[in-house]
Design an enzyme around this catalytic site. Sequence first.
Site, short mmCIF file in Angstrom:
data_model
loop_
_atom_site.label_atom_id
_atom_site.label_comp_id
_atom_site.label_asym_id
_atom_site.label_seq_id
_atom_site.Cartn_x
_atom_site.Cartn_y
_atom_site.Cartn_z
N TYR A 32 0.85 -1.20 0.00
CA TYR A 32 0.00 0.00 0.00
C TYR A 32 0.89 1.25 0.00
CZ TYR A 32 -4.56 2.08 0.07
OH TYR A 32 -5.70 2.75 -0.31
N HIS A 37 7.41 4.96 1.19
CA HIS A 37 7.97 3.73 0.60
C HIS A 37 8.77 4.05 -0.66
CE1 HIS A 37 4.16 1.99 2.48
NE2 HIS A 37 5.10 1.23 3.01
#
Length: 281
Positions: A32, A37
């Site tokens: 997700y 990230h």
Amino acid sequence: MKVIRSVKEMTATSRELRNAGKITALVPTMGYFHEGHLSLMDKARELADKVIVSLFVNPIQFGPTEDLATYPRDEKRDLSLAQMRGVDYMFIPTAGEMYGSGFQTSIEVSQLSKGLCGASRPGHFRGVATVVAKLFNITRPHKAIFGQKDFQQLLVIKRMVKDLNMDVEIISHPIVREPDGLAMSSRNTYLSFEERKSALSLHSALKLAEHMIESGQNNSGIVAGKIEEHIEAHPHTKIDYVFIGDPDTLEPVNEIKAPVVIALAVFVGSTRLIDNAVVYP
Ligand code: PAF
């Protein structure tokens, strides 16, 4: 970008990469993806010839009443984002693939896992250390990149690598924030419009504490008190912990004479958020 789902294939691929003399970097994730990230992937891209991203919502790091079943997932979107960031391999195993029948081994980083999130999430860091050790064994990276938002996790991983002589360099990456200061997290998607406004109190409390310490306040109890007062003035908030302590050992500090980490965990509605800052007196 190659998608690998089996441990056997990932192990063979990492062996080939090593044999070919490639420098590899691993970004372990639970998917997700958000900009936090993606910035870890950019860092990996900068440091290595080949970037491996693991996407695995690790069941053994969730407590029985936690959000394993509802943890946000969108593999298709994650794959296209990773591809755009130049990732070479996505490793996406199932829980069955990672924890076959009879699985019974775990890694416990005893002291560092005790307080803070470890106190309110018993077994969490055992689950994290165990899966990260497995991911290191499967992907054999030269480097692994972790975000500083999970400050305690980063210390736990560094300690495990040192204690078990694992041949991997741990690289930490700064917290990525939304323009209004909210630390990026996959769990932010749980927040309602009103809760999201209150969630900003974590970052503003850290800023307030930073200002107090930089202006000479060295009593951690007074600083922690102000943080609590500030957060509790926002609706829907319930403090799990406010911690001020040594950024290497996570021992609490009373008199602030050296850099400290201020770490917070706060429920906003039913969503548990964490944030932290290292502050220099
Ligand atoms: O930080 C996370 O997303 C997870 O704890 C990690 C490191 C991928 C292990 O499951």
